[in-house]
Scaffold this active site. Structure first.
Site, PDB file in Angstrom:
ATOM      1  N   THR A 188       4.026  -3.445  -3.308  1.00 58.02           N
ATOM      2  CA  THR A 188       3.440  -4.389  -2.348  1.00 58.02           C
ATOM      3  C   THR A 188       2.095  -4.850  -2.907  1.00 58.02           C
ATOM      4  O   THR A 188       2.011  -5.811  -3.646  1.00 58.02           O
ATOM      5  CB  THR A 188       3.293  -3.765  -0.954  1.00 58.02           C
ATOM      6  N   THR A 225      -1.109   5.632   2.774  1.00 59.44           N
ATOM      7  CA  THR A 225      -0.132   4.558   2.845  1.00 59.44           C
ATOM      8  C   THR A 225       0.642   4.512   1.558  1.00 59.44           C
ATOM      9  O   THR A 225       0.230   3.875   0.595  1.00 59.44           O
ATOM     10  CB  THR A 225      -0.822   3.208   3.058  1.00 59.44           C
ATOM     11  N   GLU A 309      -7.299  -1.141  -7.429  1.00 59.44           N
ATOM     12  CA  GLU A 309      -7.465  -2.584  -7.350  1.00 59.44           C
ATOM     13  C   GLU A 309      -6.319  -3.265  -6.636  1.00 59.44           C
ATOM     14  O   GLU A 309      -6.431  -4.395  -6.177  1.00 59.44           O
ATOM     15  CB  GLU A 309      -7.613  -3.183  -8.763  1.00 59.44           C
TER      16      GLU A 309
END
Length: 317
Positions: A188, A225, A309
Site C-alpha cells: 500500500t 499497521t 518513507e
C-alpha cells in the site's frame, strides 16, 4: 552474538510526512538476522509445494498488482495473531474463526490491497467469505481452507466481483515463481516489497522458512499497521506454530512503532505444509525451528522500519 539491528520508534505527523520521520533507538532489540542462512532470491514460494500469483483487479490505479494468492499443495497446520484494536476488520474476524475451526487443514491465503474491508459491517463479512470461496473454487480446494488478508483504506466496501475475477486469473498462472508478484500485490504505502527466507536442517532434513510483509503507514507496538505471512515446508503442529509465533513477536513485529496507533487489520499468520518430511519437532530441532521463525519475522520487521518513507500517504491501513 551482537544483534544486527535495534528497533526504532518512528514518530510521524498527522499528515505522515516522510520529512518528519526521526529514528530513535529504544531498548527492544531484534535478533541477529545475520545468523540466518538467508536465501538471496527467496520468496513466499521458496518452501516446497507453495504456488503464488499476483494480479491487477483494478483496485489500484495504473494496472498495479492488488490481489494475490498463495496456495499449498498439501494441507497446512496454521496459527495466527491479530490486532488488539477494539474495531476489527472483517478478514480478521474471518481468519480467527477459521483458525479455531481448522488449524491443521488449511491450504493458503488470498490477499488484496487498496481496500481494507474494515468498518464495513455485515456486507464486509460476506465479502471476506466471498473472497475465500472464490479462491477455493478457482484452485479446486475444499471449502473453508483459505484464509483472507486485506489492507488499504478503511470504510470502503470491497468490490467483490472485481476481486473474484482477479482470483480466477491468478489461479491460471499461479506457480513456484509467483512469490515476488505476491509480495508486490499487498503493498500500500510501501515503497518496496518486503520478503525474507532462510533454510536450516531439522533431523538431517533441509527445511525452508519464508515470509512476506507489508506496512509502515501507522505502526505501533503490538504488530502495528501491517500484514505478515510466514510459510514453511517443515512438519510442525498447530500448537507448535502458535508457541513459536508468540515467542517470536516480542523481538520482531511487536518491537517496532511509528505513531502509537494500532490498525483494524493487523495480522501475522504462519503455515507449515510438512512437505519437507522432517522428523517430529522436539528438543533442539524445535528450538532451531523457533529461531528460524523469529529470524524471518525480525528480518521482515527490519524492512518495515527501513521503509518508513512509505508512510507518506495517510489513510491507508
Amino acid at each position: 552474538m551482537e544483534p544486527l539491528l535495534t528497533s526504532f520508534h518512528l514518530p510521524l505527523t498527522t499528515h505522515h510526512s516522510p520529512s518528519t520521520v526521526e529514528k530513535r533507538r529504544n531498548r527492544a532489540t531484534l535478533p541477529p538476522v545475520s545468523a540466518l542462512d538467508r536465501l538471496p532470491d527467496g520468496s513466499a514460494t521458496s518452501p516446497q509445494g507453495f504456488h503464488a500469483a499476483g494480479v491487477a483487479a483494478g483496485l489500484k490505479d495504473g494496472g498495479q498488482l492488488d490481489v494475490g494468492v498463495l496456495v499449498s499443495a498439501l494441507p497446512c497446520a496454521a496459527a495466527g495473531v491479530f490486532t488488539q484494536n477494539r474495531v476489527r476488520a472483517a478478514p480478521v474476524l474471518y481468519d480467527e474463526a477459521l483458525l479455531n475451526e481448522r488449524p491443521g487443514r488449511l491450504r493458503g491465503v488470498v490477499m488484496n490491497s487498496r481496500v481494507a474491508n474494515a468498518c464495513t459491517g455485515e456486507r464486509g463479512l460476506k465479502a471476506a467469505d466471498a473472497m475465500a470461496r472464490a479462491a477455493e473454487s478457482a484452485f479446486e480446494l475444499p471449502p473453508r481452507t483459505m484464509l483472507v488478508l486485506s489492507t488499504g483504506v478503511i470504510g470502503v466496501q470491497l468490490p467483490v466481483e472485481k476481486v473474484e475475477r482477479a482470483i480466477q486469473r491468478a489461479a491460471k498462472h499461479a506457480g513456484p515463481a509467483g512469490g515476488p508478484e505476491l509480495a508486490r500485490a499487498i503493498m500500500t504505502t510501501d515503497t518496496r516489497p518486503k520478503t525474507a527466507s532462510t533454510t536450516l536442517r531439522l533431523g538431517g532434513t533441509s527445511v525452508t522458512v519464508a515470509g512476506i510483509a507489508k506496512g509502515v503507514g501507522l505502526i505501533s507496538p503490538h504488530m502495528a499497521t501491517m500484514l505478515g505471512f510466514v510459510v514453511t515446508d517443515a512438519v510442525a503442529t498447530a500448537p507448535q506454530l502458535r508457541a513459536v509465533l508468540n515467542a517470536a513477536l516480542p523481538r520482531s513485529f511487536n518491537a517496532i512503532t511509528v505513531d502509537g496507533d494500532m490498525s483494524t487489520n493487523d495480522s501475522v499468520i504462519v503455515m507449515a505444509s510438512g512437505a519437507a518430511g522432517n522428523p517430529a519437532l522436539r528438543g533442539r530441532d524445535l528450538a532451531a525451528f523457533g529461531g528460524a521463525i523469529e529470524g524471518v519475522c525480525a528480518a521482515l520487521a527490519r524492512e518495515l522500519v527501513r521503509d518508513g518513507e512509505g508512510a507518506a500517504t495517510g489513510g491507508a491501513r
